[in-house]
Scaffold this motif. Structure first.
Motif, PDB file in Angstrom:
ATOM      1  N   ASP A   1       0.859  -1.184   0.000  1.00 37.75           N
ATOM      2  CA  ASP A   1       0.000   0.000   0.000  1.00 37.75           C
ATOM      3  C   ASP A   1       0.893   1.231   0.000  1.00 37.75           C
ATOM      4  O   ASP A   1       1.530   1.551   1.017  1.00 37.75           O
ATOM      5  N   SER A   2       0.958   1.932  -1.127  1.00 31.96           N
ATOM      6  CA  SER A   2       1.843   3.096  -1.240  1.00 31.96           C
ATOM      7  C   SER A   2       1.317   4.300  -0.471  1.00 31.96           C
ATOM      8  O   SER A   2       2.069   5.235  -0.175  1.00 31.96           O
ATOM      9  N   SER A   3       0.039   4.305  -0.110  1.00 35.68           N
ATOM     10  CA  SER A   3      -0.542   5.437   0.615  1.00 35.68           C
ATOM     11  C   SER A   3      -0.408   5.293   2.126  1.00 35.68           C
ATOM     12  O   SER A   3      -0.627   6.256   2.865  1.00 35.68           O
ATOM     13  N   LEU A   4      -0.084   4.116   2.598  1.00 35.20           N
ATOM     14  CA  LEU A   4       0.077   3.881   4.037  1.00 35.20           C
ATOM     15  C   LEU A   4       1.541   4.110   4.403  1.00 35.20           C
ATOM     16  O   LEU A   4       2.420   3.387   3.938  1.00 35.20           O
ATOM     17  N   LEU A   5       1.801   5.115   5.226  1.00 34.58           N
ATOM     18  CA  LEU A   5       3.167   5.501   5.568  1.00 34.58           C
ATOM     19  C   LEU A   5       3.455   5.168   7.026  1.00 34.58           C
ATOM     20  O   LEU A   5       2.678   5.532   7.922  1.00 34.58           O
ATOM     21  N   LEU A   6       4.557   4.489   7.253  1.00 34.73           N
ATOM     22  CA  LEU A   6       4.955   4.116   8.611  1.00 34.73           C
ATOM     23  C   LEU A   6       5.838   5.210   9.212  1.00 34.73           C
ATOM     24  O   LEU A   6       6.717   5.733   8.521  1.00 34.73           O
ATOM     25  N   PRO A   7       5.632   5.579  10.481  1.00 36.51           N
ATOM     26  CA  PRO A   7       6.501   6.568  11.131  1.00 36.51           C
ATOM     27  C   PRO A   7       7.966   6.146  11.059  1.00 36.51           C
ATOM     28  O   PRO A   7       8.321   5.019  11.401  1.00 36.51           O
ATOM     29  N   GLY A   8       8.799   7.056  10.569  1.00 36.55           N
ATOM     30  CA  GLY A   8      10.216   6.759  10.389  1.00 36.55           C
ATOM     31  C   GLY A   8      10.548   6.325   8.978  1.00 36.55           C
ATOM     32  O   GLY A   8      11.718   6.293   8.593  1.00 36.55           O
TER      33      GLY A   8
ATOM     34  N   TYR B   1       8.486   5.910   2.001  1.00 40.27           N
ATOM     35  CA  TYR B   1       8.147   4.631   1.363  1.00 40.27           C
ATOM     36  C   TYR B   1       6.694   4.258   1.667  1.00 40.27           C
ATOM     37  O   TYR B   1       6.077   4.769   2.608  1.00 40.27           O
ATOM     38  N   GLY B   2       6.192   3.337   0.893  1.00 39.71           N
ATOM     39  CA  GLY B   2       4.906   2.746   1.199  1.00 39.71           C
ATOM     40  C   GLY B   2       5.074   1.653   2.246  1.00 39.71           C
ATOM     41  O   GLY B   2       6.099   1.556   2.922  1.00 39.71           O
ATOM     42  N   THR B   3       4.067   0.790   2.341  1.00 39.73           N
ATOM     43  CA  THR B   3       4.059  -0.230   3.384  1.00 39.73           C
ATOM     44  C   THR B   3       3.779  -1.611   2.792  1.00 39.73           C
ATOM     45  O   THR B   3       2.911  -1.770   1.922  1.00 39.73           O
TER      46      THR B   3
ATOM     47  N   LYS C   1       6.050  -6.527  13.570  1.00 38.21           N
ATOM     48  CA  LYS C   1       5.364  -5.291  13.913  1.00 38.21           C
ATOM     49  C   LYS C   1       3.899  -5.427  13.517  1.00 38.21           C
ATOM     50  O   LYS C   1       3.554  -5.392  12.335  1.00 38.21           O
ATOM     51  N   THR C   2       3.027  -5.574  14.519  1.00 34.98           N
ATOM     52  CA  THR C   2       1.610  -5.808  14.252  1.00 34.98           C
ATOM     53  C   THR C   2       0.791  -4.524  14.322  1.00 34.98           C
ATOM     54  O   THR C   2      -0.427  -4.575  14.188  1.00 34.98           O
ATOM     55  N   ASN C   3       1.458  -3.392  14.552  1.00 34.60           N
ATOM     56  CA  ASN C   3       0.798  -2.087  14.524  1.00 34.60           C
ATOM     57  C   ASN C   3       1.636  -1.129  13.687  1.00 34.60           C
ATOM     58  O   ASN C   3       2.859  -1.235  13.647  1.00 34.60           O
ATOM     59  N   CYS C   4       0.964  -0.177  13.066  1.00 36.64           N
ATOM     60  CA  CYS C   4       1.705   0.828  12.294  1.00 36.64           C
ATOM     61  C   CYS C   4       2.330   1.877  13.199  1.00 36.64           C
ATOM     62  O   CYS C   4       3.395   2.416  12.884  1.00 36.64           O
TER      63      CYS C   4
END
Length: 380
Positions: A230-237, A241-243, A320-323
């Motif tokens: 998912d390119s719209s979901l961004l992880l902190p740090g 990049y996408g996710t 990592k089970t949470n964003c």
């Protein structure tokens, strides 16, 4: 520092599991090991479910105690203790090499300056880094003379002989090594018969836990690992990049002979994990696929969160089970409530969902690769 002592001083006891869980070590060695090769200590802790605590100390010595997450047999404590001692001996040797290099540099500086005072200052600096006191032996102009130096050399010789004896001792049977067998990756040596039998039980070095061969777990065979991006979901740090979204799906089934309760049913489950869609994240994804194919990602046991037995649970590979909710957040949070009968306000504590299981976590991708490497899963 008083009378000369070796860098590592192991205190042996005749009996008692509590005493056998302790190792005494010079502070400089322990600090050197934690600074230079922390990954080896982490691997020892994770592979054996052990915490290494400082149980006591003097001005020069730490007393380390092995604390296990669950009840373990006495022979397991002994094996882990030997593995820790091996790591400490390796650190001792590296620290001695470092001190000798500093000493050689100091001697060259002394020769250039032709100054006894400079040489003494250098040696004092070496001693402050952990080198044992020589009480002035070997210094130009020292009043101790050759007799004192000879006495020191004799002690050094005896200590070197003791170290040689230790190196010639098999860590498994504790006797002199017969038909020496040295493991290729970690270079630890054993009797050939001893290490052959040990590897039949567990394909890992008994000293450091380095894995040899392909480890296969008891994860249920009917599971699937689904990957999407998912390119719209961004992880902190990792906002550039996408996710990568990993979904593990397991239908219900019946435990087999390799599980804790053969013939007993277990419910199905679905788990989701997240990785950044960066080069390092894709590398970890490839390793996760290997771990899943080798049935190492999950196992059947008792849930650590619900206490429910005979369920599919994670199996020591950190996902990592949470964003969000990375390790900078507290593991628990205070919840105010009122206590009767005096109506004073107090606090209870509850688990904060997602803590430690989300981002940001800058070192996560490196740590999880170390976890997988300890199980023999690498990019090679």
């Amino acid at each position: 520092m008083g009378s000369p002592v070796p860098f590592v001083w192991f205190r042996m006891a005749a009996s008692g599991v509590h005493t056998k869980s302790k190792v005494t070590v010079h502070k400089e060695v322990w600090d050197f090991l934690n600074k230079e090769t922390p990954s080896k200590l982490n691997r020892l802790r994770e592979d054996n479910g052990v915490r290494i605590l400082i149980d006591g100390e003097t001005s020069e010595i730490y007393v380390l105690r092995l604390s296990f997450d669950s009840q373990v047999p006495a022979n397991t404590i002994s094996i882990v203790r030997k593995a820790l001692k091996s790591l400490l001996r390796d650190a001792e040797k590296e620290l001695k090499k470092s001190c000798k290099q500093h000493q050689i540099s100091g001697c060259m500086a002394y020769a250039d300056k032709n100054s006894e005072h400079a040489g003494e200052l250098h040696l004092r600096n070496v001693y402050s880094r952990g080198q044992q006191s020589t009480s002035g032996r070997g210094l130009p102009g020292s009043s101790s003379g050759g007799a004192s130096g000879s006495h020191g050399n004799s002690r050094d010789h005896r200590r070197e002989e003791a170290e040689d004896d230790r190196e010639n001792q098999c860590p498994i049977c504790l006797g002199e090594i017969q038909n020496i067998k040295t493991l290729e990756k970690c270079q630890h040596s054993f009797c050939e018969d001893c290490i052959t039998r040990a590897l039949q039980v567990k394909k890992a070095c008994p000293m450091c836990g380095r894995f040899y061969g392909q480890l296969v777990g008891n994860q249920p065979e009917n599971g699937r690992m689904l990957v999407s991006k998912d390119s719209s979901l961004l992880l902190p740090g990792y906002e550039k990049y996408g996710t990568i979204i990993i979904q593990y799906v397991f239908p219900p089934g019946i435990q087999g002979s390799e599980h804790p309760n053969p013939g007993v049913r277990y419910p199905g489950t679905t788990r989701v994990a997240y990785l950044p869609d960066c080069p390092e994240g894709n590398k970890v994804l490839t390793l996760f696929k290997k771990a899943f194919d080798q049935r190492l990602t999950f196992t059947i046991g008792t849930s650590m969160t619900t206490g429910r037995p005979n369920v599919i649970t994670w199996n020591d590979i950190h996902h990592k089970t949470n964003c969000t909710g990375g390790p900078q957040l507290p593991l628990v949070q205070a919840v105010p409530h009122v206590r009767t009968p005096d109506l004073q306000t107090t606090h209870s504590y509850k688990w904060t969902p997602g803590c430690w299981f989300g981002y940001p976590d800058p070192t996560y991708l490196l740590r999880v690769q170390e976890e997988l490497r300890a199980k023999g899963i690498t990019a090679d």
